[in-house]
Design a protein around this motif. Structure first.
Motif, PDB file in Angstrom:
ATOM      1  N   ILE A 189      -1.882  17.671  -2.201  1.00 50.57           N
ATOM      2  CA  ILE A 189      -1.261  16.393  -2.577  1.00 50.57           C
ATOM      3  C   ILE A 189      -1.052  15.527  -1.344  1.00 50.57           C
ATOM      4  N   GLU A 190      -0.569  16.128  -0.261  1.00 46.73           N
ATOM      5  CA  GLU A 190      -0.359  15.369   0.968  1.00 46.73           C
ATOM      6  C   GLU A 190      -1.676  14.846   1.537  1.00 46.73           C
ATOM      7  N   ARG A 191      -2.739  15.627   1.422  1.00 51.09           N
ATOM      8  CA  ARG A 191      -4.040  15.176   1.934  1.00 51.09           C
ATOM      9  C   ARG A 191      -4.525  13.952   1.164  1.00 51.09           C
ATOM     10  N   LYS A 192      -4.411  13.980  -0.159  1.00 47.25           N
ATOM     11  CA  LYS A 192      -4.833  12.828  -0.955  1.00 47.25           C
ATOM     12  C   LYS A 192      -3.968  11.608  -0.659  1.00 47.25           C
ATOM     13  N   VAL A 193      -2.672  11.839  -0.424  1.00 47.07           N
ATOM     14  CA  VAL A 193      -1.782  10.726  -0.100  1.00 47.07           C
ATOM     15  C   VAL A 193      -2.195  10.089   1.220  1.00 47.07           C
ATOM     16  N   ARG A 194      -2.507  10.910   2.230  1.00 52.97           N
ATOM     17  CA  ARG A 194      -2.926  10.360   3.512  1.00 52.97           C
ATOM     18  C   ARG A 194      -4.236   9.576   3.392  1.00 52.97           C
ATOM     19  N   GLU A 195      -5.167  10.090   2.581  1.00 51.09           N
ATOM     20  CA  GLU A 195      -6.431   9.378   2.401  1.00 51.09           C
ATOM     21  C   GLU A 195      -6.204   8.031   1.727  1.00 51.09           C
ATOM     22  N   ASN A 196      -5.425   8.015   0.656  1.00 54.01           N
ATOM     23  CA  ASN A 196      -5.184   6.753  -0.056  1.00 54.01           C
ATOM     24  C   ASN A 196      -4.401   5.773   0.806  1.00 54.01           C
ATOM     25  N   TYR A 197      -3.445   6.288   1.570  1.00 54.80           N
ATOM     26  CA  TYR A 197      -2.656   5.411   2.439  1.00 54.80           C
ATOM     27  C   TYR A 197      -3.516   4.843   3.570  1.00 54.80           C
ATOM     28  N   GLY A 198      -4.393   5.662   4.136  1.00 56.09           N
ATOM     29  CA  GLY A 198      -5.294   5.162   5.164  1.00 56.09           C
ATOM     30  C   GLY A 198      -6.240   4.105   4.624  1.00 56.09           C
ATOM     31  N   ARG A 199      -6.736   4.309   3.386  1.00 50.50           N
ATOM     32  CA  ARG A 199      -7.597   3.306   2.774  1.00 50.50           C
ATOM     33  C   ARG A 199      -6.830   2.007   2.545  1.00 50.50           C
ATOM     34  N   GLY A 200      -5.564   2.125   2.130  1.00 51.42           N
ATOM     35  CA  GLY A 200      -4.752   0.930   1.948  1.00 51.42           C
ATOM     36  C   GLY A 200      -4.475   0.200   3.255  1.00 51.42           C
TER      37      GLY A 200
ATOM     38  N   ALA B 154       0.831  -1.212   0.000  1.00 53.80           N
ATOM     39  CA  ALA B 154       0.000   0.000   0.000  1.00 53.80           C
ATOM     40  C   ALA B 154       0.862   1.257   0.000  1.00 53.80           C
ATOM     41  N   TRP B 155       1.971   1.248   0.759  1.00 49.18           N
ATOM     42  CA  TRP B 155       2.818   2.432   0.799  1.00 49.18           C
ATOM     43  C   TRP B 155       3.557   2.651  -0.519  1.00 49.18           C
ATOM     44  N   GLU B 156       4.049   1.582  -1.141  1.00 44.05           N
ATOM     45  CA  GLU B 156       4.724   1.720  -2.435  1.00 44.05           C
ATOM     46  C   GLU B 156       3.781   2.289  -3.482  1.00 44.05           C
ATOM     47  N   LYS B 157       2.557   1.839  -3.463  1.00 43.05           N
ATOM     48  CA  LYS B 157       1.578   2.357  -4.428  1.00 43.05           C
ATOM     49  C   LYS B 157       1.324   3.838  -4.210  1.00 43.05           C
ATOM     50  N   VAL B 158       1.233   4.270  -2.951  1.00 38.22           N
ATOM     51  CA  VAL B 158       0.966   5.680  -2.648  1.00 38.22           C
ATOM     52  C   VAL B 158       2.213   6.533  -2.885  1.00 38.22           C
ATOM     53  N   GLU B 159       3.398   6.009  -2.570  1.00 34.90           N
ATOM     54  CA  GLU B 159       4.623   6.801  -2.684  1.00 34.90           C
ATOM     55  C   GLU B 159       4.924   7.173  -4.123  1.00 34.90           C
ATOM     56  N   ASP B 160       4.680   6.254  -5.065  1.00 27.51           N
ATOM     57  CA  ASP B 160       4.912   6.570  -6.476  1.00 27.51           C
ATOM     58  C   ASP B 160       4.057   7.753  -6.918  1.00 27.51           C
ATOM     59  N   GLY B 161       2.780   7.722  -6.567  1.00 25.83           N
ATOM     60  CA  GLY B 161       1.921   8.845  -6.930  1.00 25.83           C
ATOM     61  C   GLY B 161       2.288  10.129  -6.210  1.00 25.83           C
ATOM     62  N   ARG B 162       2.797   9.992  -4.993  1.00 23.28           N
ATOM     63  CA  ARG B 162       3.196  11.169  -4.208  1.00 23.28           C
ATOM     64  C   ARG B 162       4.347  11.908  -4.865  1.00 23.28           C
ATOM     65  N   TRP B 163       5.400  11.185  -5.224  1.00 25.93           N
ATOM     66  CA  TRP B 163       6.548  11.835  -5.854  1.00 25.93           C
ATOM     67  C   TRP B 163       6.219  12.345  -7.256  1.00 25.93           C
ATOM     68  N   LEU B 164       5.354  11.627  -7.962  1.00 25.36           N
ATOM     69  CA  LEU B 164       4.944  12.105  -9.281  1.00 25.36           C
ATOM     70  C   LEU B 164       4.162  13.405  -9.167  1.00 25.36           C
ATOM     71  N   GLY B 165       3.296  13.496  -8.162  1.00 24.22           N
ATOM     72  CA  GLY B 165       2.543  14.734  -7.963  1.00 24.22           C
ATOM     73  C   GLY B 165       3.440  15.900  -7.616  1.00 24.22           C
ATOM     74  N   PHE B 166       4.445  15.686  -6.747  1.00 26.44           N
ATOM     75  CA  PHE B 166       5.360  16.768  -6.402  1.00 26.44           C
ATOM     76  C   PHE B 166       6.255  17.144  -7.568  1.00 26.44           C
ATOM     77  N   TRP B 167       6.620  16.174  -8.403  1.00 24.66           N
ATOM     78  CA  TRP B 167       7.427  16.520  -9.574  1.00 24.66           C
ATOM     79  C   TRP B 167       6.634  17.393 -10.543  1.00 24.66           C
ATOM     80  N   ARG B 168       5.366  17.064 -10.762  1.00 24.94           N
ATOM     81  CA  ARG B 168       4.532  17.897 -11.629  1.00 24.94           C
ATOM     82  C   ARG B 168       4.335  19.285 -11.032  1.00 24.94           C
ATOM     83  N   LEU B 169       4.147  19.348  -9.729  1.00 22.87           N
ATOM     84  CA  LEU B 169       4.005  20.650  -9.085  1.00 22.87           C
ATOM     85  C   LEU B 169       5.288  21.458  -9.193  1.00 22.87           C
ATOM     86  N   GLU B 170       6.433  20.800  -9.054  1.00 28.48           N
ATOM     87  CA  GLU B 170       7.705  21.507  -9.194  1.00 28.48           C
ATOM     88  C   GLU B 170       7.876  22.069 -10.600  1.00 28.48           C
TER      89      GLU B 170
END
Length: 394
Positions: free
Chosen positions: A337-348, A237-253
């Motif tokens: 982005i962090e809020r969505k990551v926490r929601e998806n991680y909690g669901r996982g 669950a964490w690996e799945k969320v972490e990939d999307g997390r870094w991708l979101g921050f890269w797009r924001l950057e």
């Protein structure tokens, strides 16, 4: 050869103290020893003592307006806030350059940056396996008092390092050669999307710095779940969320870089346009407007310096508010982005705990074993009627 720009600064004494002494201790006390310093040297300075060199460079930066006046140049312009340039040159571990070769490399790097006539302090360190040297340069020209322009300094050092390796007869960084070739051909150099952002201090200030992952220590009820299965499910669950997390921050950057570049360009164009208009009467009238009082209007026509400085300060405040608003918007995007990551991680985590509970139930059923049903053989029915134990008689 790996050149690295450590950044710009305000204090020559501070960066000189870091380079001329050992590394800071864990309790943050300033070390007094200098065992890691191999040798020191100076450029365009009247002394070879490093402590005195730092004081002379600070005095040159402070006397920049007087140097401009003596050189007959323009007196305008902003005060240079960060006159210190600190960068380092590192060799590979299997290389053993002597002092002459290091000095030649330093002179080449200063020439690549356009600082060959500027004051510089050179400090070679011997505390690591790879030889390296630190360069502290003064951005203020001691002859004219003007500040050196350091645009694309990393690219200039990259091209110089490639040429330096070609002179040595061995290319050690193939990726740098490919990137420089793409730049010469007018092609875009694509960065690794998973590497950390470069403007780390600004991201931390604006709230765009990704927080450390707060991974769950365990499920809610450890007695009712299979811990090994839960750990596997939690890691997935964490690996799945972490990939999307870094991708979101890269797009924001990427978006933030573009928006910051557009904002700085727009603000600089506005500042230059108003500077041009302030030189004429019509332009000053357009800046101030006819609704101003008669005194201010007459002062604007005459070109009073305090009124011109007044609108400059007002423009700087407006630009500062614009930069703050843009930084706040980027910070809100990062928090979303962090809020969505926490929601998806909690669901996982909830799915992982449910799956681990089912695994525990299956293992418990398997440990008890299957339920055994006793099979009783059926008695054969008599051929004749059997009533009350009586039988047919022959």
């Amino acid at each position: 050869m790996i050149p690295k720009i450590n950044g710009l600064g305000r204090s020559f004494a501070g960066v000189a103290a870091y380079c001329l002494h050992d590394a800071p201790e864990p309790d943050d006390r300033r070390p007094e020893t200098s065992e890691r310093v191999g040798w020191t040297d100076t450029r365009n300075l009247a002394t070879v003592r490093p402590e005195r060199a730092a004081r002379l460079m600070a005095a040159t930066a402070k006397a920049a307006p007087d140097l401009k006046r003596l050189a007959g140049g323009a007196q305008g312009g902003r005060k240079l806030a960060k006159p210190v340039l600190h960068y380092s040159l590192s060799w590979a571990r299997d290389e053993t350059p002597d002092r002459r070769e290091m000095s030649r490399a330093v002179d080449g790097s200063l020439e690549a940056l356009g600082l060959e006539h500027h004051e510089a302090l050179i400090v070679a360190h011997e505390d690591t396996r790879h030889p390296h040297v630190h360069v502290i340069a003064n951005r203020v020209d001691p002859a004219t008092g003007k500040a050196a322009k350091l645009g694309n300094s990393k690219l200039r050092l990259s091209r110089w390092a490639e040429g330096f390796e070609r002179e040595q007869g061995r290319i050690r960084c193939e990726e740098r050669v490919k990137n420089n070739a793409r730049r010469r051909a007018g092609q875009e150099v694509v960065r690794n999307p998973w590497e950390r952002p470069l403007h780390w201090a600004r991201y931390r200030r604006e709230g765009m710095l990704p927080r450390r992952a707060r991974r769950a220590r365990g499920p809610v009820d450890e007695k009712r779940v299979d811990m090994e299965a839960w750990r596997r499910a939690e890691a997935q669950a964490w690996e799945k969320v972490e990939d999307g997390r870094w991708l979101g921050f890269w797009r924001l950057e990427t978006q933030a870089r573009k928006e910051w570049a557009e904002l700085h360009k727009r603000q600089e164009d506005t500042r230059q346009r108003l500077d041009r208009e302030s030189r004429t009467v019509r332009g000053r009238l357009r800046i101030w407007g006819v609704e101003r009082s008669l005194r201010e209007l007459v002062g604007a026509i005459r070109g009073r310096g305090d009124l011109v400085e007044g609108w400059r300060e007002e423009l700087d405040r407006y630009h500062k508010h614009e930069r703050a608003a843009l930084g706040k918007a980027h910070g809100e995007s990062a928090r979303e982005i962090e809020r969505k990551v926490r929601e998806n991680y909690g669901r996982g985590l909830r799915d992982a705990e449910r799956w681990a509970r089912e695994m525990r139930d299956r293992e418990g059923t398997r440990a008890r074993g299957p339920s055994i049903t006793r099979i009783v053989p059926q008695q054969p029915r008599p051929r004749g009627p059997d009533r009350g134990g009586e039988r047919f008689e022959r």
